[in-house]
Design a protein around this motif. Structure first.
Motif, PDB file in Angstrom:
ATOM      1  N   TRP A  79      30.304  56.301  46.996  1.00 42.87           N
ATOM      2  CA  TRP A  79      31.376  55.964  46.056  1.00 42.87           C
ATOM      3  C   TRP A  79      30.831  55.738  44.647  1.00 42.87           C
ATOM      4  CZ3 TRP A  79      35.081  52.110  49.055  1.00 42.87           C
ATOM      5  CH2 TRP A  79      35.556  52.751  50.197  1.00 42.87           C
ATOM      6  N   GLU A  80      29.593  55.323  44.552  1.00 39.07           N
ATOM      7  CA  GLU A  80      28.981  55.134  43.225  1.00 39.07           C
ATOM      8  C   GLU A  80      28.641  56.464  42.580  1.00 39.07           C
ATOM      9  OE1 GLU A  80      25.655  52.519  42.665  1.00 39.07           O
ATOM     10  OE2 GLU A  80      26.506  51.078  44.086  1.00 39.07           O
ATOM     11  N   LEU A  82      34.055  46.283  50.383  1.00 39.78           N
ATOM     12  CA  LEU A  82      35.065  45.807  49.431  1.00 39.78           C
ATOM     13  C   LEU A  82      34.499  45.791  48.008  1.00 39.78           C
ATOM     14  CD1 LEU A  82      36.609  42.874  51.522  1.00 39.78           C
ATOM     15  CD2 LEU A  82      37.605  45.126  51.110  1.00 39.78           C
ATOM     16  N   GLU A  83      33.253  45.380  47.881  1.00 37.47           N
ATOM     17  CA  GLU A  83      32.625  45.409  46.556  1.00 37.47           C
ATOM     18  C   GLU A  83      32.511  46.840  46.048  1.00 37.47           C
ATOM     19  OE1 GLU A  83      29.902  41.334  46.906  1.00 37.47           O
ATOM     20  OE2 GLU A  83      29.030  43.276  47.459  1.00 37.47           O
ATOM     21  N   ALA A  84      32.216  47.754  46.961  1.00 29.03           N
ATOM     22  CA  ALA A  84      32.153  49.172  46.570  1.00 29.03           C
ATOM     23  C   ALA A  84      33.515  49.659  46.093  1.00 29.03           C
ATOM     24  CB  ALA A  84      31.667  50.014  47.743  1.00 29.03           C
ATOM     25  N   GLY A  85      34.565  49.164  46.726  1.00 28.19           N
ATOM     26  CA  GLY A  85      35.932  49.525  46.319  1.00 28.19           C
ATOM     27  C   GLY A  85      36.231  49.037  44.915  1.00 28.19           C
ATOM     28  N   ILE A  86      35.836  47.797  44.625  1.00 27.54           N
ATOM     29  CA  ILE A  86      36.062  47.251  43.276  1.00 27.54           C
ATOM     30  C   ILE A  86      35.283  48.078  42.250  1.00 27.54           C
ATOM     31  CG2 ILE A  86      35.655  45.251  41.794  1.00 27.54           C
ATOM     32  CD1 ILE A  86      36.080  43.477  44.311  1.00 27.54           C
ATOM     33  N   LYS A  87      34.078  48.431  42.627  1.00 28.68           N
ATOM     34  CA  LYS A  87      33.230  49.205  41.716  1.00 28.68           C
ATOM     35  C   LYS A  87      33.801  50.614  41.469  1.00 28.68           C
ATOM     36  CE  LYS A  87      28.279  49.343  40.936  1.00 28.68           C
ATOM     37  NZ  LYS A  87      26.955  49.182  41.484  1.00 28.68           N
ATOM     38  N   ARG A 143      40.869  47.735  36.274  1.00 28.06           N
ATOM     39  CA  ARG A 143      40.011  46.542  36.213  1.00 28.06           C
ATOM     40  C   ARG A 143      40.625  45.418  37.058  1.00 28.06           C
ATOM     41  NH1 ARG A 143      35.316  47.842  34.897  1.00 28.06           N
ATOM     42  NH2 ARG A 143      35.037  48.958  32.969  1.00 28.06           N
ATOM     43  N   ARG A 144      41.958  45.407  37.093  1.00 27.40           N
ATOM     44  CA  ARG A 144      42.654  44.324  37.794  1.00 27.40           C
ATOM     45  C   ARG A 144      42.657  44.535  39.307  1.00 27.40           C
ATOM     46  NH1 ARG A 144      44.806  39.089  37.287  1.00 27.40           N
ATOM     47  NH2 ARG A 144      46.026  38.833  39.203  1.00 27.40           N
ATOM     48  N   VAL A 145      43.074  45.728  39.725  1.00 22.43           N
ATOM     49  CA  VAL A 145      43.190  46.008  41.167  1.00 22.43           C
ATOM     50  C   VAL A 145      42.154  47.052  41.552  1.00 22.43           C
ATOM     51  CG1 VAL A 145      45.635  45.451  41.308  1.00 22.43           C
ATOM     52  CG2 VAL A 145      44.977  47.785  40.771  1.00 22.43           C
ATOM     53  N   PRO A 146      41.597  46.939  42.749  1.00 22.72           N
ATOM     54  CA  PRO A 146      41.978  46.078  43.870  1.00 22.72           C
ATOM     55  C   PRO A 146      41.262  44.725  43.867  1.00 22.72           C
ATOM     56  CG  PRO A 146      40.281  47.598  44.593  1.00 22.72           C
ATOM     57  CD  PRO A 146      40.536  47.917  43.152  1.00 22.72           C
TER      58      PRO A 146
END
Lengths: 54, 833
Positions: free
Chosen positions: B86-87, B242-247, B281-284
């Protein structure tokens, strides 16, 4: 040797020093879109078709 | 698609029933651009896919990360590979769009990750999906294939553990449809979609669990601490995902800002891009605050879950979960206009339409789901957890947006209940009248009772249900959500009657498949036939449910889902991979393809051989052996002289009930991994075409090669001769709570008859009869024969005509000629006449 960091399409990532987004405007038969892929700032760009010195 | 040559105004198009041209004129320029921008992700008939190509690069990146994290425990390895992918995945933002996120590297390519037997087989068999130059692409495919042949991927590990005989029969292609990993996903919306928490909140919960567990593992040695080591690994994997999703969302935020600040010259679009950036930036990371953030949050989650593993379904309840944001933005705070909201909602549908499952998919998928990528059936309406009407302005806005963008996928299914207001029913009817084939109508009180009956869901949880795949209601709660029902419990049921007659032997694939239940030529009374039928049914359902139970049991070991686990409360609270069934009530069902051939064939045997003694079993077997060739008069007797399902004929209908009740009895003996039952759910998608050459001649008069019946309880095309009320009466004899999980009924209505207010009132009266009879499902095609035949002759001109196939809608020109003909052959019901 040209490197990605010297290119107009390179946009540094603040949180990750030494890395940046290679952003390109693309057009296909249906649409215009912008792509981004993460590259290293010092990546060799000598073979890159889209390299444009900034 | 080019502008139509016609210069008529919108009303002219509507008067002519050319709803697709009217929609083009009515929708905003943005929606028009975005709708036409989509590269279709579904197949054309049974042929390999659309013009999009595979991008092979991800397969090499995947291998690189696989080697890097190979020594990690399985869930951590999966999470770290995924985070690294994902990165580094290319991302894109389409001009004019306000909702971002895609599974694909570009709009017209799909990334190939290389691991996965089904995809790999398709890559070898259909090289036209490979990028040019072909020789180099084939070399790369070979290289990746060799790597995974040596390493073994999740699927191959799973198959190596399963019973070889089961796998051989399953893989024959004769009896089942689907894959042992992946299938019909579920989502625990009540955990992550109510506005109370988003990823950062869940990460905090996980951190707390990890801290508590670590403290315990540092205490005095005792056996209770042992499971905690694995739980900590699972929690870490969820957190990484989940951190990967935010990133990943952050990457879209960055790209939107870069475009706004460096490329975009239009001030309005620049402002939109900055809003997109702020939204990402806000979601997820944190809960949404407005409609755009809510839609984006939902979309990101769908993209991420599908990047983790292919998902063939899209359970959703967009009006229920996004409705409060719509209400606040449009009605209360008036932050956006209705038109602006429609633009967002229309694009939300388009983004889903743009989502692929697996480009390199097998023939069975392409033929069974002609024209679409997966069964994205979104749920509207219904009641809330207190039993009150849950419809809201978003319900209406979604249907209005659907008529503007006319995506065949996703489609809607509406949870009808007695408190639904007339204005909502009118919107539903408009969608059907516009030929979308959706919403399908679901009987909410019946299906809530059904969920409580089969899976023991408490009523408050049953009331949260969404469609898991085309038809199966599944709660969105902690213990009610089923994260996956592998598609492999999909039975080609016509084989039950076929094997009954051929002593369990399959002459198409030349294998002894079912049990040896006796030479049918020696059957001397109908009860012997039926007893053999029951044994074949029990064998088929046992085999298929065994494969799914097994896959559910071992998937967490061979192919865990750390991301899906991280958005599932049951997994987060227990520190388990969500694929483990612990604490889940289950929502299993057997998809019964090609079902109605069974009762109709049995009725024909009973009537013409044992009741009337007009023919003998020997004569029947001789005729079937030759595919009825040389027995046309006899075949017509079996078609016309034996009563058929759907005519309110007790002889035919009682056979249907007898078969269903046998299945229901056996369903209660079959247990899913949670210990609950495996009820059947007769439906077909386009399996009735896929299996047409695989099922031999049958006693209902069907020849091998003829299309099978199209629905789950729909009468055979042209065999319902007594009108729509008789169809409903037959269907109403089924107990839609206890006889099975759900029952798909296709009906065709006349667009001419149902014009205007009179048409609406006729439909309402029809729906009242449907509801009064306690039928759980009905869906409508309302496109005339004239239009469909014109579309066959001139597909370019009619490329946007949509039809209901069975459980999903598709562009008419994207389904095979045989499927097209099958739809045209369905009886057009004149209602109220």
């Amino acid at each position: 040797m040209p490197i990605c960091e010297e290119c107009k399409s390179f946009f540094p990532i603040e949180e990750e020093p030494g890395k940046g987004d290679c952003v390109q405007k693309c057009v296909d038969a249906r649409q215009t879109y912008f792509t981004a892929r993460v590259v290293s700032a010092d990546h060799d760009a000598s073979r890159c078709d889209t390299f444009q010195k900034s | 698609m080019a502008e139509p040559a016609l210069k008529s105004d919108i009303k002219d198009f509507e008067d002519k029933g050319q709803w697709w041209w009217a929609a083009e004129k009515k929708r905003s320029k943005r929606l028009d651009y975005l709708r036409k921008a989509v590269w279709r992700k579904g197949s054309t008939g049974g042929a390999p896919i659309s013009p999009i190509k595979l991008d092979l690069e991800p397969a090499f990146r995947w291998i690189e990360f696989y080697k890097q994290f190979k020594c990690e425990p399985q869930p951590l390895r999966t999470a770290k590979i995924m985070a690294a992918m994902w990165e580094t995945d290319p991302i894109y933002i389409v001009d004019k769009s306000q909702i971002v996120g895609s599974k694909t590297p570009t709009p017209s390519t799909e990334g190939w990750e290389g691991a996965g037997g089904m995809a790999n087989a398709a890559v070898y068999n259909y090289p036209e999906i490979l990028p040019e130059p072909m020789e180099e692409a084939l070399r790369k495919v070979h290289e990746v294939g060799q790597f995974w042949d040596a390493e073994g991927d999740g699927m191959s590990r799973l198959i190596s553990m399963a019973d070889p005989e089961d796998i051989a029969k399953f893989q024959s292609g004769a009896i089942a449809w689907g894959s042992l990993i992946g299938g019909y996903s579920g989502k625990n919306y009540e955990y992550f979609m109510t506005g109370k928490r988003a990823f950062e909140d869940i990460i905090e919960e996980i951190d707390q669990y990890i801290a508590e567990a670590e403290e315990k593992t540092q205490g005095v040695s005792n056996p209770d601490m042992l499971p905690l080591y694995q739980k900590i690994i699972n929690w870490e994997a969820m957190k990484i995902s989940l951190e990967a999703g935010i990133k990943l969302a952050g990457r879209y935020a960055r790209l939107a800002r870069i475009i706004a600040e460096n490329f975009e010259t239009d001030p309005g679009r620049r402002e939109e891009l900055l809003r997109v950036s702020e939204t990402c930036r806000r979601v997820p990371a944190r809960p949404p605050r407005n409609l755009q953030e809510s839609l984006q949050y939902d979309h990101f989650i769908q993209v991420m879950a599908r990047k983790e593993q292919p998902e063939g379904a899209w359970p959703a309840r967009p009006d229920y979960y996004h409705g409060p944001y719509y209400d606040r933005d449009v009605n209360i705070e008036k932050n956006i206009t209705k038109e602006e909201a429609l633009d967002l909602i229309g694009e939300f549908l388009i983004r889903a339409y743009d989502m692929p499952v697996v480009l390199a998919m097998g023939k069975w998928v392409r033929e069974g789901l002609q024209g679409i990528a997966g069964t994205w059936v979104w749920t509207l309406g219904g009641v809330d957890q207190h039993g009150d009407d849950a419809c809201n302005d978003m319900t209406i806005a979604l249907m209005q947006a659907a008529r503007l963008v006319r995506t065949p996928n996703p489609t809607f299914a509406f949870r009808w209940h007695p408190k639904v207001k007339d204005n909502v029913m009118r919107e539903i009817f408009e969608c059907i009248r516009h030929g979308l084939g959706y919403p399908a109508m679901r009987n909410d009180p019946i299906l809530i009772a059904n969920a409580m009956h089969w899976h023991r869901h408490p009523i408050e949880e049953a009331r949260t249900w969404v469609h898991q795949a085309c038809m199966s209601p599944c709660p969105t709660t902690k213990h009610g959500t089923q994260p996956m029902r592998m598609a492999s419990a999909t039975a080609n049921c016509a084989k039950i009657i076929e094997y009954t007659l051929w002593n369990g032997y399959d002459h198409v694939v030349n294998m002894q498949m079912g049990p040896r239940t006796g030479d049918a030529r020696n059957f001397t009374d109908f009860e012997q036939v039926f007893a053999a039928w029951v044994k074949q049914m029990e064998w088929l359902f046992s085999l298929l449910t065994r494969t799914v139970n097994f896959a559910r049991y071992v998937q967490s070991d061979v192919a865990p889902r750390p991301f899906l686990s991280g958005i599932s409360q049951r997994a987060v609270d227990a520190g388990i991979d969500v694929m483990r069934p612990d604490g889940e009530r289950g929502n299993a069902w057997i998809t019964a393809f090609t079902w109605v051939e069974n009762p109709d064939s049995l009725t024909a045997i009973k009537k013409l051989i044992f009741d009337d003694a007009k023919y003998t079993m020997n004569q029947l077997m001789d005729a079937l052996e030759t595919n009825w060739d040389g027995y046309e008069e006899m075949r017509l007797d079996f078609v016309n002289q034996a009563p058929k399902w759907g005519n309110d004929d007790d002889d035919a209908d009682n056979m249907m009930l007898r078969c269903l009740k046998e299945c229901a009895r056996f369903s209660r003996e079959l247990k899913d991994p949670s210990g609950n039952s495996w009820p059947i759910l007769p439906e077909n998608v386009s399996g009735n075409i896929h299996y047409s050459s695989i099922v031999r001649a049958l006693p209902n008069g069907r020849r091998q090669g003829d299309a099978l019946y199209d629905g789950g309880i729909s009468p055979g095309p042209g065999l319902d001769k007594k009108g729509p009320t008789a169809v409903l009466k037959s269907c109403g004899k089924i107990d839609h709570i206890t006889d099975g999980r759900a029952f798909l009924l296709n009906q065709r209505l006349s667009p001419t008859q149902l014009q205007g207010e009179k048409g609406y009132q006729l439909w309402r009266a029809y729906m009242k009869t449907w509801a009064d009879l306690g039928i759980d499902h009905v869906q409508f095609n309302m496109v005339s024969d004239e239009t469909l035949r014109a579309a066959q002759k001139d597909p370019e001109k009619y490329s946007e005509v949509i039809v209901r196939v069975a459980g999903y809608s598709a562009h008419f020109v994207d389904i095979s000629r045989k499927t097209q003909d099958n739809i045209i052959q369905r009886t057009v019901q004149g209602i109220g006449s």
